[in-house]
Write an enzyme that holds these catalytic residues in place. Structure first.
Site, mmCIF file in Angstrom:
data_model
loop_
_atom_site.group_PDB
_atom_site.id
_atom_site.type_symbol
_atom_site.label_atom_id
_atom_site.label_comp_id
_atom_site.label_asym_id
_atom_site.label_seq_id
_atom_site.Cartn_x
_atom_site.Cartn_y
_atom_site.Cartn_z
ATOM 1 C CB SER A 142 -0.867 -0.022 1.260
ATOM 2 O OG SER A 142 -1.479 1.215 1.465
ATOM 3 C CE1 TYR A 155 -3.186 -2.496 5.248
ATOM 4 C CE2 TYR A 155 -2.626 -0.199 4.802
ATOM 5 C CZ TYR A 155 -3.098 -1.422 4.363
ATOM 6 O OH TYR A 155 -3.470 -1.579 3.054
HETATM 7 N N1 LIG Z 1 -8.813 -1.196 -1.074
HETATM 8 C C1 LIG Z 1 -7.856 -0.314 -1.028
HETATM 9 O O1 LIG Z 1 -8.099 0.899 -1.196
HETATM 10 C C2 LIG Z 1 -6.429 -0.748 -0.777
HETATM 11 C C3 LIG Z 1 -5.405 0.212 -0.823
HETATM 12 C C4 LIG Z 1 -4.104 -0.168 -0.585
HETATM 13 C C5 LIG Z 1 -3.800 -1.512 -0.353
HETATM 14 N N2 LIG Z 1 -4.797 -2.438 -0.316
HETATM 15 C C6 LIG Z 1 -4.438 -3.848 -0.054
HETATM 16 O O2 LIG Z 1 -5.077 -4.662 -1.001
HETATM 17 C C7 LIG Z 1 -5.345 -5.951 -0.428
HETATM 18 C C8 LIG Z 1 -6.819 -6.304 -0.614
HETATM 19 O O3 LIG Z 1 -7.572 -5.322 0.082
HETATM 20 P P1 LIG Z 1 -9.145 -5.161 -0.078
HETATM 21 O O4 LIG Z 1 -9.418 -3.726 -0.153
HETATM 22 O O5 LIG Z 1 -9.669 -6.077 -1.131
HETATM 23 O O6 LIG Z 1 -9.616 -5.654 1.384
HETATM 24 P P2 LIG Z 1 -10.965 -6.352 1.824
HETATM 25 O O7 LIG Z 1 -12.103 -5.997 0.951
HETATM 26 O O8 LIG Z 1 -11.086 -6.102 3.297
HETATM 27 O O9 LIG Z 1 -10.641 -7.898 1.602
HETATM 28 C C9 LIG Z 1 -9.603 -8.487 2.345
HETATM 29 C C10 LIG Z 1 -9.449 -9.936 1.933
HETATM 30 O O10 LIG Z 1 -8.481 -10.518 2.828
HETATM 31 C C11 LIG Z 1 -9.088 -11.615 3.521
HETATM 32 N N3 LIG Z 1 -8.601 -11.703 4.888
HETATM 33 C C12 LIG Z 1 -8.672 -10.773 5.880
HETATM 34 N N4 LIG Z 1 -8.133 -11.268 7.005
HETATM 35 C C13 LIG Z 1 -7.743 -12.538 6.716
HETATM 36 C C14 LIG Z 1 -7.123 -13.565 7.478
HETATM 37 N N5 LIG Z 1 -6.800 -13.398 8.767
HETATM 38 N N6 LIG Z 1 -6.837 -14.735 6.853
HETATM 39 C C15 LIG Z 1 -7.161 -14.922 5.552
HETATM 40 N N7 LIG Z 1 -7.717 -13.980 4.787
HETATM 41 C C16 LIG Z 1 -8.019 -12.815 5.374
HETATM 42 C C17 LIG Z 1 -10.604 -11.337 3.479
HETATM 43 O O11 LIG Z 1 -11.339 -12.549 3.542
HETATM 44 P P3 LIG Z 1 -12.015 -13.181 4.842
HETATM 45 O O12 LIG Z 1 -12.610 -12.069 5.643
HETATM 46 O O13 LIG Z 1 -13.025 -14.129 4.256
HETATM 47 O O14 LIG Z 1 -10.920 -13.904 5.544
HETATM 48 C C18 LIG Z 1 -10.739 -10.725 2.083
HETATM 49 O O15 LIG Z 1 -10.795 -11.742 1.112
HETATM 50 C C19 LIG Z 1 -4.926 -5.855 1.033
HETATM 51 O O16 LIG Z 1 -3.646 -6.398 1.201
HETATM 52 C C20 LIG Z 1 -4.920 -4.356 1.301
HETATM 53 O O17 LIG Z 1 -4.048 -4.001 2.336
HETATM 54 C C21 LIG Z 1 -6.104 -2.088 -0.525
#
Ligand SMILES: NC(=O)c1ccc[n+]([C@@H]2O[C@H](COP(=O)([O-])OP(=O)(O)OC[C@H]3O[C@@H](n4cnc5c(N)ncnc54)[C@H](OP(=O)(O)O)[C@@H]3O)[C@@H](O)[C@H]2O)c1
Length: 256
Positions: A142, A155
């Protein structure tokens, strides 16, 4: 296929948010997929969507903060498909809580989710990749740490750690045929944690806010590109994402 010998990929965080987009993009490339996350029912839904494309899909409900669960994930994937060529460490997240309200357990869990889980999964898969002289690890990080987004101390520490981990891993193993890339995401709209927060809080973005967001499809395409072109680091953000990252490194107080 992304690369002609690559057949199987593990994607963590495949149940909702950005993960399913990455899964779909890899499936379109003909990759067999191992989907990992905690929510079985959501994984089932994602799997049903991509099975229609003709690839094989395995669901392994996994908590990436649990070491035994990670071993079981790798074991099940290798037993089913023989080998794993691509790992996308996408699972991640933030508690969205002020740091002075964190417990020690909160800190450990956040580091496990965003840093040590991905490192452990890489450690478990690396020997097989080295033996076959092929493989690619894509870590999803990120821009949060670079811009000092409020109350993301833990984070951001973990996500910046993931960038450093990828850099050294890449340098150490790339000549063996096993490479690594890190994607540094800016804000993502349409799916994922940022989009969810905005919806929950009934927030509406200005035109400029919208213009600074990328789509989850763009993240998925960046995953493919990072493997195909063997990119060290890609910033996924419209406009001058890389420049922002460079400027914040040169001028740590910039924008704060
Ligand atoms: N969205 C953004 O704006 C953004 C920006 C910068 C970076 N990112 C990064 O992009 C990635 C995806 O983010 P996202 O926005 O798609 O987040 P999200 O919608 O919260 O989804 C997170 C995913 O990770 C899984 N997860 C969470 N805790 C877990 C655990 N303990 N074990 C296994 N799986 C787990 C969740 O599934 P379950 O709950 O079913 O386990 C879900 O599939 C992350 O690494 C995040 O830091 C996102």
């Amino acid at each position: 296929m992304i690369l002609k010998n690559y057949r199987t990929a593990i994607v963590t965080g495949a149940s909702h948010g950005i993960g399913p987009y990455i899964v779909k993009a890899l499936a379109k490339e003909g990759m067999n997929l191992v989907l990992a996350a905690r929510s079985q029912s959501e994984l089932d839904q994602v799997a049903a969507d991509i099975r229609r494309t003709g690839v094989q899909v395995l669901i392994v409900p996994t908590d990436v903060t649990n070491r035994e669960a990670l071993s079981a994930l790798v074991h099940t994937a290798e037993r089913t498909f023989g080998s794993v060529d691509v790992l996308v460490n996408n699972a991640g997240g933030d508690l969205q809580r002020q740091f002075h309200h964190y417990t020690a357990e909160d800190v450990e869990a956040q580091i496990a989710l965003n840093l040590t889980g991905p490192i452990e999964l890489t450690r478990l898969l690396l020997p097989g990749m080295l033996q076959r002289k092929q493989g690619h690890i894509v870590n999803i990080s990120s821009l949060g740490g670079s811009i000092g987004f409020p109350y993301t101390e833990v984070y951001s520490a973990a996500k910046d750690g993931l960038i450093a981990f990828t850099r050294v891993l890449r340098a150490d193993y790339r000549t063996t045929g096993v490479s690594s890339s890190v994607l540094i995401l800016g804000p993502i709209g349409g799916a994922g944690t940022g989009a969810r927060t905005m919806e929950e809080m009934h927030m509406h973005l200005s035109a400029m806010g919208k213009a600074s967001m990328s789509s989850p499809e763009a993240v998925a395409q960046a995953v493919l590109k990072s493997i195909r072109r063997d990119k060290a680091e890609m910033v996924v953000m419209p406009g001058p994402g890389r420049l922002i990252r460079a400027l914040t490194t040169l001028f740590p107080n910039w924008g704060r």
